[in-house]
Design a protein around this motif. Sequence first.
Motif, mmCIF file in Angstrom:
data_model
loop_
_atom_site.group_PDB
_atom_site.id
_atom_site.type_symbol
_atom_site.label_atom_id
_atom_site.label_comp_id
_atom_site.label_asym_id
_atom_site.label_seq_id
_atom_site.Cartn_x
_atom_site.Cartn_y
_atom_site.Cartn_z
ATOM 1 N N GLY A 139 0.837 -1.199 0.000
ATOM 2 C CA GLY A 139 0.000 0.000 0.000
ATOM 3 C C GLY A 139 0.868 1.243 0.000
ATOM 4 O O GLY A 139 1.955 1.245 0.570
ATOM 5 N N ILE A 140 0.390 2.279 -0.688
ATOM 6 C CA ILE A 140 1.118 3.555 -0.737
ATOM 7 C C ILE A 140 0.229 4.652 -0.184
ATOM 8 O O ILE A 140 -0.892 4.849 -0.668
ATOM 9 C CB ILE A 140 1.494 3.943 -2.189
ATOM 10 N N MET A 141 0.733 5.372 0.809
ATOM 11 C CA MET A 141 0.046 6.551 1.329
ATOM 12 C C MET A 141 0.979 7.747 1.177
ATOM 13 O O MET A 141 2.190 7.560 1.143
ATOM 14 C CB MET A 141 -0.321 6.342 2.804
ATOM 15 N N MET A 151 -3.462 4.153 -1.287
ATOM 16 C CA MET A 151 -4.407 4.122 -0.172
ATOM 17 C C MET A 151 -4.582 5.537 0.367
ATOM 18 O O MET A 151 -3.650 6.344 0.323
ATOM 19 C CB MET A 151 -3.878 3.212 0.947
ATOM 20 N N PRO A 152 -5.769 5.843 0.922
ATOM 21 C CA PRO A 152 -6.035 7.210 1.402
ATOM 22 C C PRO A 152 -5.575 7.426 2.844
ATOM 23 O O PRO A 152 -5.260 6.472 3.548
ATOM 24 C CB PRO A 152 -7.554 7.285 1.314
ATOM 25 N N LEU A 153 -5.552 8.682 3.243
ATOM 26 C CA LEU A 153 -5.291 9.044 4.639
ATOM 27 C C LEU A 153 -6.496 9.857 5.118
ATOM 28 O O LEU A 153 -6.442 11.098 5.176
ATOM 29 C CB LEU A 153 -3.999 9.871 4.741
ATOM 30 N N PRO A 154 -7.607 9.200 5.443
ATOM 31 C CA PRO A 154 -8.841 9.944 5.769
ATOM 32 C C PRO A 154 -8.683 10.747 7.055
ATOM 33 O O PRO A 154 -8.419 10.195 8.118
ATOM 34 C CB PRO A 154 -9.876 8.823 5.953
ATOM 35 N N LEU A 191 -4.391 2.663 7.548
ATOM 36 C CA LEU A 191 -4.476 4.095 7.279
ATOM 37 C C LEU A 191 -4.190 4.897 8.546
ATOM 38 O O LEU A 191 -3.571 5.963 8.516
ATOM 39 C CB LEU A 191 -5.865 4.446 6.727
ATOM 40 N N ILE A 192 -4.659 4.350 9.684
ATOM 41 C CA ILE A 192 -4.393 4.965 10.992
ATOM 42 C C ILE A 192 -2.880 5.052 11.201
ATOM 43 O O ILE A 192 -2.350 6.084 11.638
ATOM 44 C CB ILE A 192 -5.025 4.102 12.114
ATOM 45 N N ALA A 193 -2.192 3.953 10.880
ATOM 46 C CA ALA A 193 -0.730 3.935 11.041
ATOM 47 C C ALA A 193 -0.100 5.018 10.168
ATOM 48 O O ALA A 193 0.806 5.731 10.593
ATOM 49 C CB ALA A 193 -0.181 2.556 10.682
ATOM 50 N N GLY A 194 -0.614 5.161 8.942
ATOM 51 C CA GLY A 194 -0.110 6.199 8.042
ATOM 52 C C GLY A 194 -0.360 7.587 8.605
ATOM 53 O O GLY A 194 0.515 8.460 8.573
ATOM 54 N N LEU A 216 5.216 3.420 2.411
ATOM 55 C CA LEU A 216 4.932 2.138 1.766
ATOM 56 C C LEU A 216 4.746 1.080 2.851
ATOM 57 O O LEU A 216 5.673 0.806 3.617
ATOM 58 C CB LEU A 216 6.081 1.721 0.833
ATOM 59 N N ASP A 217 3.543 0.499 2.927
ATOM 60 C CA ASP A 217 3.312 -0.586 3.891
ATOM 61 C C ASP A 217 3.469 -1.918 3.149
ATOM 62 O O ASP A 217 2.591 -2.343 2.398
ATOM 63 C CB ASP A 217 1.923 -0.463 4.526
ATOM 64 N N ILE A 218 4.627 -2.558 3.374
ATOM 65 C CA ILE A 218 4.982 -3.775 2.639
ATOM 66 C C ILE A 218 4.733 -5.045 3.471
ATOM 67 O O ILE A 218 5.329 -6.093 3.199
ATOM 68 C CB ILE A 218 6.461 -3.737 2.168
ATOM 69 N N ALA A 219 3.844 -4.950 4.481
ATOM 70 C CA ALA A 219 3.607 -6.120 5.359
ATOM 71 C C ALA A 219 3.195 -7.369 4.572
ATOM 72 O O ALA A 219 3.549 -8.485 4.949
ATOM 73 C CB ALA A 219 2.551 -5.778 6.406
ATOM 74 N N GLY A 220 2.466 -7.192 3.471
ATOM 75 C CA GLY A 220 2.052 -8.355 2.672
ATOM 76 C C GLY A 220 3.200 -8.986 1.898
ATOM 77 O O GLY A 220 3.558 -10.145 2.124
ATOM 78 N N PRO A 221 3.811 -8.225 0.974
ATOM 79 C CA PRO A 221 4.795 -8.830 0.061
ATOM 80 C C PRO A 221 6.212 -9.021 0.610
ATOM 81 O O PRO A 221 7.031 -9.659 -0.048
ATOM 82 C CB PRO A 221 4.828 -7.843 -1.119
ATOM 83 N N ALA A 222 6.526 -8.514 1.800
ATOM 84 C CA ALA A 222 7.923 -8.557 2.273
ATOM 85 C C ALA A 222 8.443 -9.975 2.476
ATOM 86 O O ALA A 222 9.625 -10.255 2.257
ATOM 87 C CB ALA A 222 8.058 -7.774 3.581
ATOM 88 N N PHE A 223 7.542 -10.863 2.900
ATOM 89 C CA PHE A 223 7.974 -12.218 3.265
ATOM 90 C C PHE A 223 7.008 -13.208 2.650
ATOM 91 O O PHE A 223 5.805 -13.123 2.873
ATOM 92 C CB PHE A 223 7.973 -12.340 4.800
ATOM 93 N N HIS A 224 7.542 -14.143 1.854
ATOM 94 C CA HIS A 224 6.681 -15.055 1.103
ATOM 95 C C HIS A 224 6.694 -16.444 1.738
ATOM 96 O O HIS A 224 7.723 -17.104 1.784
ATOM 97 C CB HIS A 224 7.163 -15.120 -0.344
#
Length: 501
Positions: A388-390, A414-417, A442-445, A461-469
Amino acid sequence: MTALTLSTAGAATLRADALVVGVAKAGKTLVVAPGAEAVDKAFDGRLAAVLETLGASGGEGEATKLPAPAGLKAPVVLAVGLGSAPEEGESYDSETLRRAAGTAARVLSGTKKAAFALPVASAEDAGAIAEGALLGAYSFDALKEQKDGKKPLAEVALLGAKPRDKAHKAAADRALAVAEEINRARDLINMPPNDLYPATFAAAVQAAGKEHGLKVQVLDEKALAKGGYGGILGVGAGSANPPRLVRIAHTHPKAERTLALIGKGITYDSGGISLKPAGHNETMKCDMSGAAAVFATVVAAARLGLEVNVTGWLALAENMPSGSATRPGDVLRMYGGKTVEVLNTDAEGRLVLADAITKASEEHPDAIVDVATLTGAMVLALGERTFGIMSNDDDYRTAIHEIAGEVGEQSWPMPLPAELRKTMDSPTADMANMGVRMGGGLIAGLFLQEFVGEGITWAHLDIAGPAFHEGAPYGYTPKGGTGSSVRTLVRLAELTAAGEL
Ligand code: BES
Ligand code: MN
Ligand code: ZN
């Protein structure tokens, strides 16, 4: 490390242990991709027919090995699927080539030298194939005493690329530097947390800095205390391995811009006093993937001699529970003076990043990009292959998303509401490290945004998904650390150097 050569030899005459060719679907029939004409000829023009007999369809990810006929110097031919053949006049997409080359390199582990006769329509394609092959030829077996596994492919010979063409040569050199640095990041991510902790990570950065002539500064726990880095110290307080803040800088005398990159470097995330349950902590050595990506990018920028200053900030800490650990309810005084009530010690990444973002802002960079395995919420939202990109700048966020696509990394804006910000209000401190559960990524962002210096363009950049396979390897993606975001960050640095951002 795998060697890379560009060869002008023909596919039939080059001495190698295996020859890689591409095959694709053209409607219902299988076709041999350009670059492998001489190989097809050695099969009397029947290569596609032979492969079809063996069940090949040309689908992406497919790899079919067959013995070579007389007339080829290599004993084995490996056909890799490229999916649908492009329309007349079009060429294969470079990420398709990158993945196919990665699949081939993986399948050929145990082989010494492979010649890649895949379709090369441009310098970019040559670079993508080289990158894919070098990334696919990765393995982490430093800690295996019983070396039963096969050694990664040792030598990649790229056919079809022109070694005397400046653009082709530059693309291959770039691919080698980027792939080696991605593999360096993967090694760090895969290292177990009893070997890789803040002090050993910092030492690895110092060693690489020396090797490549980069300035490295390390703040140890004493220097952090003196400087008032309450976020990094608070997260590291429970561990026997004290935290570090590392600054590594690539500078260029002609640089007109400075890009600051900030990496989350939690060498192990147990959750702290808000302990993670079993099932959620087994892969948490990967929580320093952002720092590894930043480190790799700065070294790659130096190796490529980019005309831009790239400053990397690695916020390194181990998040552990103990009698000295930060408690839920504690208030930390962050670098720069803001106070934060820690409601959940497992929301630690934003705390170490906040200190680093404030510190980096003091140098007034043209942009700050932070990279972090920050939230499980982002994995739920985007899955395991997309980061995700904020950003505080819509155009910058869009640009990063487009760059990622061009280098073959999956991402999504991703948004920053704004209305979520107040859910982090705290009765005792300037803010809390948590807000409502919904929209957790988004809260973290929004938390991080509070620490960005006035007027500075910033992306997260939140890379929690793709960082580790964790699944089966595919394309050039191995099991374990992936090196996610390095290709995007290197391209971002290149475009910043070119004044295009
Ligand atoms: N390191 C984790 C996020 C994570 C989850 C990375 C899965 C990779 C895979 C982060 O420190 C964390 O624990 N985040 C919490 C935040 C929450 C307590 C507000 C989360 O996402 O649950
Ligand atoms: Mn955590
Ligand atoms: Zn974490």
